[in-house]
Scaffold this motif. Structure first.
Motif, PDB file in Angstrom:
ATOM      1  N   VAL A 104       0.842  -1.193   0.000  1.00 19.76           N
ATOM      2  CA  VAL A 104       0.000   0.000   0.000  1.00 19.76           C
ATOM      3  C   VAL A 104       0.879   1.246   0.000  1.00 19.76           C
ATOM      4  CG1 VAL A 104      -1.813   1.245   1.229  1.00 19.76           C
ATOM      5  CG2 VAL A 104      -1.813  -1.258   1.218  1.00 19.76           C
ATOM      6  N   PHE A 105       1.924   1.224   0.822  1.00 17.80           N
ATOM      7  CA  PHE A 105       2.839   2.364   0.879  1.00 17.80           C
ATOM      8  C   PHE A 105       3.512   2.592  -0.474  1.00 17.80           C
ATOM      9  CE2 PHE A 105       7.259   3.767   1.332  1.00 17.80           C
ATOM     10  CZ  PHE A 105       7.062   5.027   1.874  1.00 17.80           C
ATOM     11  N   LEU A 106       3.891   1.520  -1.161  1.00 20.50           N
ATOM     12  CA  LEU A 106       4.539   1.652  -2.464  1.00 20.50           C
ATOM     13  C   LEU A 106       3.646   2.412  -3.439  1.00 20.50           C
ATOM     14  CD1 LEU A 106       6.603   1.008  -4.716  1.00 20.50           C
ATOM     15  CD2 LEU A 106       5.472  -1.217  -4.969  1.00 20.50           C
ATOM     16  N   VAL A 107       2.379   2.024  -3.533  1.00 22.72           N
ATOM     17  CA  VAL A 107       1.469   2.686  -4.466  1.00 22.72           C
ATOM     18  C   VAL A 107       1.247   4.136  -4.051  1.00 22.72           C
ATOM     19  CG1 VAL A 107      -0.849   2.653  -5.461  1.00 22.72           C
ATOM     20  CG2 VAL A 107       0.354   0.501  -5.055  1.00 22.72           C
ATOM     21  N   ALA A 108       1.140   4.379  -2.742  1.00 24.33           N
ATOM     22  CA  ALA A 108       0.948   5.754  -2.273  1.00 24.33           C
ATOM     23  C   ALA A 108       2.173   6.613  -2.583  1.00 24.33           C
ATOM     24  CB  ALA A 108       0.664   5.760  -0.771  1.00 24.33           C
ATOM     25  N   ARG A 109       3.347   6.067  -2.323  1.00 24.56           N
ATOM     26  CA  ARG A 109       4.580   6.821  -2.587  1.00 24.56           C
ATOM     27  C   ARG A 109       4.721   7.134  -4.068  1.00 24.56           C
ATOM     28  NH1 ARG A 109       7.039  10.122  -0.046  1.00 24.56           N
ATOM     29  NH2 ARG A 109       7.933   8.898   1.661  1.00 24.56           N
ATOM     30  N   MET A 110       4.351   6.190  -4.920  1.00 28.08           N
ATOM     31  CA  MET A 110       4.484   6.372  -6.364  1.00 28.08           C
ATOM     32  C   MET A 110       3.217   6.958  -6.984  1.00 28.08           C
ATOM     33  SD  MET A 110       7.558   5.367  -6.783  1.00 28.08           S
ATOM     34  CE  MET A 110       7.707   5.312  -8.559  1.00 28.08           C
ATOM     35  N   SER A 111       2.342   7.548  -6.173  1.00 30.69           N
ATOM     36  CA  SER A 111       1.080   8.078  -6.681  1.00 30.69           C
ATOM     37  C   SER A 111       1.247   9.094  -7.807  1.00 30.69           C
ATOM     38  CB  SER A 111       0.266   8.680  -5.538  1.00 30.69           C
ATOM     39  OG  SER A 111       0.990   9.689  -4.861  1.00 30.69           O
ATOM     40  N   PRO A 112       2.277   9.970  -7.815  1.00 23.44           N
ATOM     41  CA  PRO A 112       2.429  10.870  -8.968  1.00 23.44           C
ATOM     42  C   PRO A 112       2.649  10.121 -10.275  1.00 23.44           C
ATOM     43  CG  PRO A 112       3.711  11.668  -7.106  1.00 23.44           C
ATOM     44  CD  PRO A 112       3.242  10.303  -6.740  1.00 23.44           C
ATOM     45  N   ALA A 133      -8.348  -0.374  -3.164  1.00 25.17           N
ATOM     46  CA  ALA A 133      -9.483   0.208  -3.888  1.00 25.17           C
ATOM     47  C   ALA A 133      -9.458   1.727  -3.784  1.00 25.17           C
ATOM     48  CB  ALA A 133     -10.797  -0.345  -3.328  1.00 25.17           C
ATOM     49  N   ALA A 134      -9.100   2.233  -2.595  1.00 20.21           N
ATOM     50  CA  ALA A 134      -8.981   3.681  -2.424  1.00 20.21           C
ATOM     51  C   ALA A 134      -7.888   4.245  -3.317  1.00 20.21           C
ATOM     52  CB  ALA A 134      -8.695   4.016  -0.958  1.00 20.21           C
ATOM     53  N   MET A 135      -6.760   3.551  -3.379  1.00 17.19           N
ATOM     54  CA  MET A 135      -5.668   4.008  -4.250  1.00 17.19           C
ATOM     55  C   MET A 135      -6.118   4.013  -5.707  1.00 17.19           C
ATOM     56  SD  MET A 135      -3.085   4.520  -2.194  1.00 17.19           S
ATOM     57  CE  MET A 135      -2.881   4.207  -0.442  1.00 17.19           C
ATOM     58  N   GLY A 136      -6.852   2.984  -6.098  1.00 15.09           N
ATOM     59  CA  GLY A 136      -7.279   2.874  -7.484  1.00 15.09           C
ATOM     60  C   GLY A 136      -8.207   3.982  -7.928  1.00 15.09           C
ATOM     61  N   VAL A 137      -9.025   4.488  -7.023  1.00 18.64           N
ATOM     62  CA  VAL A 137      -9.948   5.570  -7.390  1.00 18.64           C
ATOM     63  C   VAL A 137      -9.357   6.942  -7.078  1.00 18.64           C
ATOM     64  CG1 VAL A 137     -11.957   4.096  -7.079  1.00 18.64           C
ATOM     65  CG2 VAL A 137     -11.156   5.502  -5.156  1.00 18.64           C
ATOM     66  N   GLY A 138      -8.096   6.976  -6.684  1.00 17.14           N
ATOM     67  CA  GLY A 138      -7.419   8.253  -6.453  1.00 17.14           C
ATOM     68  C   GLY A 138      -7.577   8.827  -5.067  1.00 17.14           C
ATOM     69  N   TYR A 193      -6.039   8.648  -2.254  1.00 21.71           N
ATOM     70  CA  TYR A 193      -4.814   8.204  -1.583  1.00 21.71           C
ATOM     71  C   TYR A 193      -4.838   8.537  -0.097  1.00 21.71           C
ATOM     72  CZ  TYR A 193      -3.219   7.877  -6.413  1.00 21.71           C
ATOM     73  OH  TYR A 193      -3.109   7.565  -7.746  1.00 21.71           O
ATOM     74  N   GLY A 194      -5.339   9.716   0.248  1.00 24.51           N
ATOM     75  CA  GLY A 194      -5.404  10.094   1.650  1.00 24.51           C
ATOM     76  C   GLY A 194      -6.282   9.165   2.461  1.00 24.51           C
ATOM     77  N   ALA A 195      -7.440   8.795   1.895  1.00 24.29           N
ATOM     78  CA  ALA A 195      -8.342   7.876   2.582  1.00 24.29           C
ATOM     79  C   ALA A 195      -7.703   6.499   2.734  1.00 24.29           C
ATOM     80  CB  ALA A 195      -9.661   7.765   1.811  1.00 24.29           C
ATOM     81  N   GLY A 196      -6.978   6.057   1.696  1.00 20.55           N
ATOM     82  CA  GLY A 196      -6.322   4.758   1.760  1.00 20.55           C
ATOM     83  C   GLY A 196      -5.264   4.706   2.848  1.00 20.55           C
ATOM     84  N   ILE A 197      -4.421   5.741   2.917  1.00 17.56           N
ATOM     85  CA  ILE A 197      -3.395   5.782   3.954  1.00 17.56           C
ATOM     86  C   ILE A 197      -4.017   5.969   5.333  1.00 17.56           C
ATOM     87  CG2 ILE A 197      -1.424   7.097   4.833  1.00 17.56           C
ATOM     88  CD1 ILE A 197      -0.724   5.299   2.527  1.00 17.56           C
ATOM     89  N   PHE A 243     -14.902   3.127  11.449  1.00 19.20           N
ATOM     90  CA  PHE A 243     -16.095   3.804  10.937  1.00 19.20           C
ATOM     91  C   PHE A 243     -15.701   5.025  10.098  1.00 19.20           C
ATOM     92  CE2 PHE A 243     -19.048   7.391  11.732  1.00 19.20           C
ATOM     93  CZ  PHE A 243     -20.164   6.920  11.058  1.00 19.20           C
ATOM     94  N   ILE A 244     -14.730   5.786  10.557  1.00 17.71           N
ATOM     95  CA  ILE A 244     -14.329   6.992   9.850  1.00 17.71           C
ATOM     96  C   ILE A 244     -13.564   6.659   8.578  1.00 17.71           C
ATOM     97  CG2 ILE A 244     -13.096   9.171  10.030  1.00 17.71           C
ATOM     98  CD1 ILE A 244     -15.452   9.008  11.925  1.00 17.71           C
ATOM     99  N   SER A 245     -12.572   5.779   8.685  1.00 19.37           N
ATOM    100  CA  SER A 245     -11.676   5.552   7.542  1.00 19.37           C
ATOM    101  C   SER A 245     -12.271   4.625   6.492  1.00 19.37           C
ATOM    102  CB  SER A 245     -10.340   4.988   8.034  1.00 19.37           C
ATOM    103  OG  SER A 245     -10.513   3.753   8.714  1.00 19.37           O
ATOM    104  N   LYS A 246     -12.925   3.541   6.931  1.00 15.83           N
ATOM    105  CA  LYS A 246     -13.487   2.607   5.951  1.00 15.83           C
ATOM    106  C   LYS A 246     -14.673   3.210   5.221  1.00 15.83           C
ATOM    107  CE  LYS A 246     -15.567  -1.259   7.219  1.00 15.83           C
ATOM    108  NZ  LYS A 246     -15.757  -2.632   7.742  1.00 15.83           N
TER     109      LYS A 246
END
Length: 659
Positions: free
Chosen positions: A276-284, A334-339, A341-345, A414-417
């Motif tokens: 998950v961190f890899l995809v977030a780090r490489m998000s650009p 799934a969060a990363m895939g729809v952009g 990223y903040g919610a996913g992390i 509840f908040i993050s999911k």
């Protein structure tokens, strides 16, 4: 400070591992726990100063690493908000796991080795999340793989533990192969593996080159878009292995063969969060490859559903939680895939608290019932271990997403999911509907199997033997205190940090460490979510709870009747969709047959027969015959001498005649 955060766990690992006998088991525990504790305190200081204090990202030079042609790699620590979030997750959970392990591993004769491995695991993950280039990240990536192998197989005298450790190592090699190819591809495309260079050039990469192909792959010319998409898919292949996504998930449940604190560390803070961190780090970079993001959305959403279906029928308390981890990782992807990223992390952040809590609670249960892990042999434990019960209920409430709809009052999950589920619906992608409903269905299943675990373990009549129930006892405080701390995070982390991870303060919090959409766009998106969609996660949680209550409290005979009525589906889920059996048929057995053929026919019947073994056999045969000439009888030697003299005289006679 940052050097200390990263390298203190390594020092602890070295002291406990190499000098454990000299310093003693107790001192090894105190040293590793102390160093991890200091690292955790410093991480929180870094997180607060970076995320909330207006600090900008920077680099910390460690040393010059390697130079090879155009490739120059320095060992640097990349310090930004994303890094500090991961530092807090890794060090906090690891510290609590270290402390918990003092009680859990009290009777183990190899405690020094165990604590050394724990600290080594933490160091490798810290190296991964602080990396400033892909090679440095790969170093940490392989480090957590090695440490997981050592910890899963810690009880190496158990064949099942050794098999599980090898399975984790081998399955991850598949993903790591893709990750390595992705690194090579990034270097070809950008001429560098440094994050600064990659991120600076990623936004304009597709506009360069006048449409000319950038890669010729076995005669196939790839455009810039095609090459970038392929590169991102290769990087995601590495993430699929580490984060146990569908088809590369099979190692994760078997990893439960390791001690329970290991499971908590792997599932909450280290190995599985690396992808998950890899995809977030490489998000650009991923933002320039929409096809790759759509693939990530499909894999993540389906994994969330797939793993949840298997969790419905598991009877091992740790395996239920393990499949829960696999499912929750699907939410993050799934969060990363729809952009989002903040919610996913953010879900990664909150998940660390309640998933570590659930695993450590499971360890407390196992500790109480003499190492029993089958929930069918538990029941009625609520009054015997009330502290473990209530902390596990808190973890379950967080996992299932308990909260008040249309408010910010609720547990961390509840908040993050819920934010991920809502973001999946509002995403500007054709897969939005698919992702939303997969995640909602997964939420229903998650609630069901989570409360099923609570009811089977703590409620109803005891199903353990009278002797086991007589000796059931609450865990010592050294194991309970980490549960209390994690419970606080599971309850309040969501409400405290939501506004920063993906709310009004999104941009000023992340400071460009993630690909960021304008904050007003995010706020507008979440404000326009239909009320029915915001209510769906709560309804999913409630439906799962009610069904589980009916099945395991109100009508305990219903699960057996349902399993008999739908025996095919039950068997299908119990055998984990037969993925392991499919891999065994497609890969394991053919490879074994090929290996056996090469061993028997190639190595044995050909190489050895005509090579070393053949030569040795001939020499042995000849020498065996020659040995027979050495009989030891005097008359044999006299006879041989006479033959020699006769041969010499004959040769001399014929030689003279010829001359």
């Amino acid at each position: 400070m940052y050097i200390a955060i990263v390298f203190l766990p390594l020092i602890g690992a070295i002291v406990a591992g190499l000098f454990g006998r000299s310093v003693g088991a107790k001192n090894a525990e105190y040293i590793t726990c102390g160093f991890m504790g200091v690292s955790a305190v410093l991480s929180w200081i870094a997180f607060i100063s970076m995320g909330f204090g207006g600090g900008e990202g920077f680099h910390v030079e460690v040393m010059r690493w390697m130079t090879s042609g155009d490739l120059q790699v320095n060992w640097q620590l990349r310090i930004d908000t994303l890094t500090t979030v991961m530092l807090v997750v890794v060090t906090t959970v690891s510290t609590l796991v270290h402390v918990y392990s003092i009680g859990y591993m009290h009777d183990d004769p190899h405690k020094q080795r165990f604590f050394s491995y724990l600290s080594l695991f933490s160091f490798a993950m810290l190296m991964l999340v602080t990396s400033n280039n892909l090679l440095q990240m790969f170093f940490g990536w392989e480090g957590v793989g090695l440490a997981s192998y050592l910890l899963i197989g810690f009880w190496y005298k158990r064949p099942s533990a050794c098999a599980a450790a090898m399975k984790a190592f081998i399955v991850n090699r598949v993903g790591d192969f893709g990750f390595a190819l992705g690194i090579f591809a990034v270097f070809v495309l950008f001429g560098s593996i440094s994050f600064d260079t990659i991120f600076a050039n990623a936004p304009d990469f597709l506009n360069g080159g006048n449409g000319e192909p950038v890669i010729n792959l076995f005669g196939l010319e790839l455009s810039r878009q095609g090459a970038l998409t392929g590169t991102c898919l290769l990087l995601f292949m590495g993430a699929m292995g580490k984060s146990a996504q569908f088809l590369l998930h099979t190692w994760l449940p078997d990893a439960m063969e390791g001690p329970t604190p290991v499971s908590a560390l792997i599932h909450a803070a280290t190995m599985v969060t690396a992808g998950v961190f890899l995809v977030a780090r490489m998000s650009p970079l991923f933002e320039q490859a929409p096809v790759a993001l759509e693939f990530i959305t499909i894999v993540g959403s389906f994994t969330a559903f797939f793993a949840a279906t298997i969790g419905l029928v598991q009877t091992d308390i740790k395996r239920v939680i393990a499949y829960s981890t696999c499912s929750q990782l699907g939410y993050m992807f799934a969060a990363m895939g729809v952009g989002a990223y903040g919610a996913g992390i953010f879900h990664l952040f909150t998940h660390a608290f309640f998933k570590a809590l659930l695993f450590l609670c499971a360890g407390s249960v196992i500790h109480a019932v003499h190492d029993e892990q089958d929930m069918r042999r538990m029941g009625g434990l609520r009054k015997h271990i009330p502290k473990t019960y209530w902390t596990m209920v808190i973890g379950t409430l967080a996992l299932t997403g308990f909260g008040i709809p249309f408010t910010l009052i609720g547990t961390a999950g509840f908040i993050s999911k819920d934010a991920i589920i809502e973001a999946s619906l509002m995403a500007d992608t054709p897969l939005a509907g698919f992702a939303f409903w997969m995640l909602v269905i997964a939420a229903i299943l998650t609630s069901f199997y989570s409360w099923r675990l609570i009811f089977m373990t703590f409620h109803g009549k005891p199903r353990a033997s009278a002797d086991v129930m007589h000796h059931v006892h609450e865990s010592p405080n050294v194991m309970l205190v980490p549960l209390y701390v994690l419970s606080i995070g599971a309850l309040f982390a969501g409400m405290i940090f939501k506004g920063f991870f993906f709310g009004h303060h999104y941009e000023e919090f992340w400071k460009g460490s993630l690909f960021t959409l304008p904050a007003n766009h995010l706020v507008e998106t979440y404000e326009n979510i239909p009320e029915w969609a915001s209510l769906m996660p709560f309804l999913a949680m409630a439906i799962g709870f009610v069904v589980a209550w009916y099945f395991y409290i109100r009508s305990p005979e219903t699960p057996r009747r349902t399993a008999e009525q739908f025996w095919g589906l039950h068997r299908f889920l119990l055998n984990k969709w037969y993925i392991d059996e499919l891999y065994d048929f497609l890969f394991v057995r053919p490879v074994k047959r090929l290996g056996t053929f090469l061993w028997k026919q190639g190595d044995g019947a050909t190489i050895d027969h005509y090579g070393p073994d053949g030569v040795a056999a001939r020499v042995q045969d000849i020498t065996g015959r020659v040995v027979k000439l050495q009989s030891g009888y005097l008359y044999h030697y006299a006879f041989a001498m006479l033959i020699g003299v006769a041969a010499l005289v004959t040769w001399m006679m014929f030689g003279s005649a010829i001359q």
